[in-house]
Design a protein around this motif. Structure first.
Motif, PDB file in Angstrom:
ATOM      1  N   ARG A 100       0.824  -1.211   0.000  1.00  0.00           N
ATOM      2  CA  ARG A 100       0.000   0.000   0.000  1.00  0.00           C
ATOM      3  C   ARG A 100       0.863   1.269   0.000  1.00  0.00           C
ATOM      4  NH1 ARG A 100      -4.789  -0.988  -1.888  1.00  0.00           N
ATOM      5  NH2 ARG A 100      -5.254   1.139  -1.225  1.00  0.00           N
ATOM      6  N   LEU A 101       1.991   1.231   0.672  1.00  0.00           N
ATOM      7  CA  LEU A 101       2.881   2.388   0.677  1.00  0.00           C
ATOM      8  C   LEU A 101       3.454   2.648  -0.712  1.00  0.00           C
ATOM      9  CD1 LEU A 101       4.812   1.900   4.056  1.00  0.00           C
ATOM     10  CD2 LEU A 101       3.172   3.712   3.506  1.00  0.00           C
ATOM     11  N   VAL A 102       3.866   1.568  -1.386  1.00  0.00           N
ATOM     12  CA  VAL A 102       4.379   1.702  -2.750  1.00  0.00           C
ATOM     13  C   VAL A 102       3.308   2.283  -3.660  1.00  0.00           C
ATOM     14  CG1 VAL A 102       5.169   0.428  -4.784  1.00  0.00           C
ATOM     15  CG2 VAL A 102       6.112  -0.113  -2.531  1.00  0.00           C
ATOM     16  N   ARG A 103       2.103   1.746  -3.549  1.00  0.00           N
ATOM     17  CA  ARG A 103       1.007   2.217  -4.395  1.00  0.00           C
ATOM     18  C   ARG A 103       0.634   3.659  -4.052  1.00  0.00           C
ATOM     19  NH1 ARG A 103      -3.552  -2.400  -4.684  1.00  0.00           N
ATOM     20  NH2 ARG A 103      -4.424  -0.842  -6.113  1.00  0.00           N
ATOM     21  N   PHE A 104       0.703   4.001  -2.763  1.00  0.00           N
ATOM     22  CA  PHE A 104       0.381   5.369  -2.348  1.00  0.00           C
ATOM     23  C   PHE A 104       1.374   6.361  -2.945  1.00  0.00           C
ATOM     24  CE2 PHE A 104       1.038   8.913   0.603  1.00  0.00           C
ATOM     25  CZ  PHE A 104      -0.254   9.419   0.690  1.00  0.00           C
ATOM     26  N   CYS A 105       2.676   6.039  -2.829  1.00  0.00           N
ATOM     27  CA  CYS A 105       3.701   6.937  -3.368  1.00  0.00           C
ATOM     28  C   CYS A 105       3.600   7.046  -4.886  1.00  0.00           C
ATOM     29  CB  CYS A 105       5.087   6.438  -2.968  1.00  0.00           C
ATOM     30  SG  CYS A 105       5.399   6.480  -1.185  1.00  0.00           S
ATOM     31  N   ARG A 106       3.399   5.922  -5.545  1.00  0.00           N
ATOM     32  CA  ARG A 106       3.352   5.918  -7.001  1.00  0.00           C
ATOM     33  C   ARG A 106       2.105   6.620  -7.527  1.00  0.00           C
ATOM     34  NH1 ARG A 106       4.155   0.179  -9.459  1.00  0.00           N
ATOM     35  NH2 ARG A 106       2.077  -0.086  -8.596  1.00  0.00           N
ATOM     36  N   SER A 107       1.014   6.476  -6.787  1.00  0.00           N
ATOM     37  CA  SER A 107      -0.240   7.069  -7.256  1.00  0.00           C
ATOM     38  C   SER A 107      -0.252   8.587  -7.125  1.00  0.00           C
ATOM     39  CB  SER A 107      -1.420   6.478  -6.470  1.00  0.00           C
ATOM     40  OG  SER A 107      -1.357   6.844  -5.102  1.00  0.00           O
ATOM     41  N   HIS A 108       0.686   9.132  -6.374  1.00  0.00           N
ATOM     42  CA  HIS A 108       0.726  10.587  -6.204  1.00  0.00           C
ATOM     43  C   HIS A 108       1.650  11.274  -7.198  1.00  0.00           C
ATOM     44  CE1 HIS A 108      -1.634   9.935  -2.613  1.00  0.00           C
ATOM     45  NE2 HIS A 108      -1.703  11.228  -2.426  1.00  0.00           N
ATOM     46  N   GLN A 109       2.152  10.519  -8.149  1.00  0.00           N
ATOM     47  CA  GLN A 109       2.909  11.143  -9.232  1.00  0.00           C
ATOM     48  C   GLN A 109       1.929  11.783 -10.215  1.00  0.00           C
ATOM     49  OE1 GLN A 109       5.086   7.794 -10.691  1.00  0.00           O
ATOM     50  NE2 GLN A 109       6.679   7.916  -9.115  1.00  0.00           N
ATOM     51  N   LYS A 110       2.310  12.918 -10.740  1.00  0.00           N
ATOM     52  CA  LYS A 110       1.394  13.701 -11.579  1.00  0.00           C
ATOM     53  C   LYS A 110       1.063  12.989 -12.889  1.00  0.00           C
ATOM     54  CE  LYS A 110       0.737  18.301 -13.572  1.00  0.00           C
ATOM     55  NZ  LYS A 110       1.333  19.639 -13.810  1.00  0.00           N
ATOM     56  N   TYR A 116      -2.713  -3.579 -16.758  1.00  0.00           N
ATOM     57  CA  TYR A 116      -3.821  -2.729 -16.342  1.00  0.00           C
ATOM     58  C   TYR A 116      -3.372  -1.764 -15.248  1.00  0.00           C
ATOM     59  CZ  TYR A 116      -4.278  -5.773 -12.218  1.00  0.00           C
ATOM     60  OH  TYR A 116      -4.047  -6.479 -11.069  1.00  0.00           O
ATOM     61  N   VAL A 117      -4.156  -0.719 -15.053  1.00  0.00           N
ATOM     62  CA  VAL A 117      -3.887   0.284 -14.023  1.00  0.00           C
ATOM     63  C   VAL A 117      -5.146   0.486 -13.190  1.00  0.00           C
ATOM     64  CG1 VAL A 117      -2.104   1.513 -15.325  1.00  0.00           C
ATOM     65  CG2 VAL A 117      -4.514   2.171 -15.594  1.00  0.00           C
ATOM     66  N   PHE A 118      -4.959   1.043 -11.997  1.00  0.00           N
ATOM     67  CA  PHE A 118      -6.086   1.501 -11.200  1.00  0.00           C
ATOM     68  C   PHE A 118      -6.190   3.018 -11.355  1.00  0.00           C
ATOM     69  CE2 PHE A 118      -5.703  -2.592  -9.196  1.00  0.00           C
ATOM     70  CZ  PHE A 118      -7.004  -2.884  -8.798  1.00  0.00           C
ATOM     71  N   VAL A 119      -7.412   3.489 -11.541  1.00  0.00           N
ATOM     72  CA  VAL A 119      -7.641   4.908 -11.800  1.00  0.00           C
ATOM     73  C   VAL A 119      -8.541   5.485 -10.714  1.00  0.00           C
ATOM     74  CG1 VAL A 119      -8.640   6.591 -13.407  1.00  0.00           C
ATOM     75  CG2 VAL A 119      -7.344   4.638 -14.280  1.00  0.00           C
ATOM     76  N   GLN A 120      -8.158   6.675 -10.242  1.00  0.00           N
ATOM     77  CA  GLN A 120      -8.974   7.399  -9.269  1.00  0.00           C
ATOM     78  C   GLN A 120      -9.180   8.818  -9.774  1.00  0.00           C
ATOM     79  OE1 GLN A 120      -7.502   9.988  -6.533  1.00  0.00           O
ATOM     80  NE2 GLN A 120      -8.135   8.867  -4.711  1.00  0.00           N
ATOM     81  N   CYS A 121     -10.376   9.332  -9.602  1.00  0.00           N
ATOM     82  CA  CYS A 121     -10.680  10.723  -9.956  1.00  0.00           C
ATOM     83  C   CYS A 121     -11.184  11.401  -8.687  1.00  0.00           C
ATOM     84  CB  CYS A 121     -11.721  10.797 -11.069  1.00  0.00           C
ATOM     85  SG  CYS A 121     -12.132  12.489 -11.555  1.00  0.00           S
ATOM     86  N   ILE A 139      -6.603  13.309 -12.496  1.00  0.00           N
ATOM     87  CA  ILE A 139      -6.668  11.846 -12.526  1.00  0.00           C
ATOM     88  C   ILE A 139      -5.428  11.277 -11.839  1.00  0.00           C
ATOM     89  CG2 ILE A 139      -6.577   9.810 -14.028  1.00  0.00           C
ATOM     90  CD1 ILE A 139      -9.254  11.005 -14.158  1.00  0.00           C
ATOM     91  N   THR A 140      -5.635  10.258 -11.013  1.00  0.00           N
ATOM     92  CA  THR A 140      -4.533   9.567 -10.350  1.00  0.00           C
ATOM     93  C   THR A 140      -4.472   8.141 -10.874  1.00  0.00           C
ATOM     94  OG1 THR A 140      -4.917  10.894  -8.369  1.00  0.00           O
ATOM     95  CG2 THR A 140      -3.518   8.967  -8.131  1.00  0.00           C
ATOM     96  N   VAL A 141      -3.267   7.690 -11.214  1.00  0.00           N
ATOM     97  CA  VAL A 141      -3.087   6.367 -11.797  1.00  0.00           C
ATOM     98  C   VAL A 141      -2.099   5.555 -10.967  1.00  0.00           C
ATOM     99  CG1 VAL A 141      -2.218   5.091 -13.801  1.00  0.00           C
ATOM    100  CG2 VAL A 141      -3.627   7.130 -14.138  1.00  0.00           C
ATOM    101  N   ASP A 142      -2.473   4.345 -10.635  1.00  0.00           N
ATOM    102  CA  ASP A 142      -1.590   3.426  -9.914  1.00  0.00           C
ATOM    103  C   ASP A 142      -1.346   2.196 -10.778  1.00  0.00           C
ATOM    104  OD1 ASP A 142      -0.141   2.107  -7.973  1.00  0.00           O
ATOM    105  OD2 ASP A 142      -1.925   1.230  -7.046  1.00  0.00           O
ATOM    106  N   GLY A 143      -0.116   1.887 -11.017  1.00  0.00           N
ATOM    107  CA  GLY A 143       0.221   0.735 -11.849  1.00  0.00           C
ATOM    108  C   GLY A 143       1.352   1.088 -12.786  1.00  0.00           C
TER     109      GLY A 143
END
Length: 561
Positions: free
Chosen positions: A275-285, A315-320, A376-380
């Motif tokens: 979750r920490l890895v995904r949190f850090c990566r998902s906050h990249q612009k 695939y990626v996870f997307v958050q708006c 848009i935030t993208v994780d993956g």
């Protein structure tokens, strides 16, 4: 038999090992509590319900250790890249996650029912008026050395359930488990994804309750010192003289120390790191470079993100955040690794996708500036079965409806490698099948197929890609219209030279033809579609694989999210 083993052998072996460990733990701990000297007097109070409560508890520890591992997506992506021998098994992570969850539910039910009997026996043992062994055992001890946790025969059972640590944590664990399992059914997950998403995060309460559940030390047995001085087999009939004769001092009891945390601390640590890895990566612009509204309410988002690297079919996870700060939804990448951007195609089928369609301006005809687009935030990206397409000389790609998205990425990348004469390209032939219920579903993907078709004709290699498009939801009027235009040079629905077919593929004939055309070849079969179609293709892959190791073998792979 050999054909079946090629496709299912390793998976079945993994399941058998998992079931074997469950069986071993259950039988072993059942015998410990059913025959162990330490719990002799505990069995006098509780009978066999003691063993029936403790054996599933051991299995619960094991399965709760496993339940988080299949959803550590970064770990699985890493293993996919480093363990080529078990990649197909890693692709079945969600199926295994579900199996473990069902096993947890089964053992939880047995554990609860057995403890209800135990609680009743604890209550009745305190209520005996005569000085029976059970009554004596129930009155023994102080705050530390007791055997029966019910110290007062007038105790209110409801009060015990809602005021003790074991009772409260047990209720919390059970409620969380019921909500998580019931809302993860296919109907709820597809129709009310948000309900599934939020309730599944009750796993935090589930694991917190699990770790503290055993702190109350309700199940108790004789201490090591008491076992040495007090032989239960010899002293059980002399309970009225305990403490008065040297051979039978008053027995001393203690509770089992909590063990669950030792089982789950490792997976919990891995999951926190995940979750920490995904949190850090998902906050990249992430920058949306282009929004395309396709027919049949399909939204295409083209994006860029610094350091983003992908493989085909991932695939990626997307958050708006404008829609929800908590919801993440998985989407297959439809771009190829060779492109300077990455893209997803979103079919509007629910509240969240409808909201995304609107905030991205999909319902507006005028041009929208980039700065007005939502954040848009993208994780993956995360790995899938489709990555393995380059391991085969021949591939069969089957997409149903929007399930065609991973193959958009594959076809783009394969053609790029082919046109640039990539020496590492092993793939020589692709059979592509696309099944849709309505004509409008073809429109967004037809452009890509038209481009590939024209380029293949220009290069004189029209045989590299064989594609078949099937319209499964057709009526009499459509069939008549189709017949009238059958002689046209291009298809009236897709605009392609390959005509759209009505109905469903005859998989028996298709697999026979492929097997005939590619003897002595391992053929990769890849599906992104419903489970019913997966069963059919898996059955066909097994049936049409040769018993001869040197013959043709169909290796079935399915996308799982």
């Amino acid at each position: 038999m050999g054909n079946w083993l090629v496709n299912e052998g390793v998976s079945i072996f993994v399941i058998l090992v998992w079931l074997g460990i469950n069986a071993f733990l259950f039988v072993n701990f059942f015998n410990v509590y059913e025959a162990g000297e330490k719990f002799y007097y505990t069995r006098e109070l509780l009978g066999s319900a003691l063993a029936w409560a403790r054996a599933p508890a051991a299995c619960l520890n094991f399965n709760c250790m496993l339940i988080l591992l299949p959803v550590c997506r970064n770990l699985l992506s890493f293993l996919r890249g480093s363990c080529g021998c078990c990649r197909r098994q890693l692709d079945r992570n969600i199926s295994f996650h579900k199996l473990v969850a069902y096993m947890i539910a089964l053992h939880t039910a047995i554990h609860i029912i057995a403890h209800l009997f135990n609680f009743e026996r604890f209550m009745t043992s305190q209520g005996y008026e005569n000085e029976t062994l059970n009554n004596v055992l129930s009155k023994l001890g102080n705050d530390e050395s007791y055997l029966n946790p019910i110290r007062d025969p007038n105790t209110n059972p409801t009060k015990v359930a809602f005021t003790t640590l074991a009772g409260l944590s047990g209720i919390a664990i059970t409620l969380a488990l019921i909500l998580m399992i019931t809302t993860s059914t296919e109907i709820i997950r597809r129709s009310y994804f948000e309900v599934f998403w939020y309730t599944h995060h009750l796993f935090v309460i589930f694991f917190a309750g699990l770790v503290i559940h055993g702190v109350g030390r309700i199940v108790r047995g004789q201490t090591e010192g008491s076992l040495h001085n007090h032989n239960a087999t010899f002293c059980k009939d002399k309970y009225m003289e305990w403490g008065n004769i040297r051979q039978c001092p008053v027995p001393v009891f203690s509770g089992n120390p909590p063990m669950t945390w030792k089982w789950v601390v490792g997976p919990m640590f891995l999951y926190v790191c995940e979750r920490l890895v995904r949190f850090c990566r998902s906050h990249q612009k992430v920058v949306i470079t282009k929004v395309v509204t396709h027919p049949s309410k399909v939204l295409e988002l083209q994006m860029k993100k610094r350091g983003f690297k992908m493989e085909v079919g991932q695939y990626v996870f997307v958050q708006c955040s404008k829609i929800s700060r908590l919801e993440w939804h998985p989407f297959t990448l439809t771009s190829s690794p060779e492109e300077d951007h990455f893209s997803i195609h979103v079919r509007i089928v629910g509240d969240w996708t409808d909201s995304l369609f609107k905030v991205c301006g999909g319902d507006q005809k005028e041009f929208r500036e980039a700065w007005k687009l939502p954040s848009i935030t993208v994780d993956g990206p995360f790995g899938t079965a489709s990555e393995d397409v380059f391991l085969y000389e021949t591939a069969v790609l089957v997409g149903a409806g929007i399930g065609v998205t991973p193959f958009a990425s594959i076809l783009k990348s394969v053609w790029y490698k082919y046109t640039h004469s990539d020496p590492n390209l092993k793939l020589k032939k692709i059979y592509f099948y696309w099944l849709c219920r309505e004509t409008s579903a073809f429109e967004w993907f037809a452009d890509l197929l038209q481009s590939l078709e024209s380029q293949m004709l220009e290069r004189g290699n029209a045989n590299f890609l064989s594609y078949n498009i099937y319209l499964t939801g057709w009526d009499e009027n459509q069939a008549t219209h189709f017949a009238m235009h059958h002689e046209a040079q291009t298809d009236v629905i897709t605009g392609l030279k390959q005509k759209t077919l009505y109905g469903r593929p005859n998989w028996e004939n298709e697999f026979k033809n492929i097997a005939t055309n590619h003897p002595s070849t391992n053929v990769g079969v890849f599906l992104c579609g419903p489970q019913a179609l997966a069963k059919t293709l898996n059955k066909m892959s097994i049936a049409h694989s040769s018993a001869d190791p040197r013959g043709v073998h169909f290796i079935f792979n399915k996308e799982n999210f």
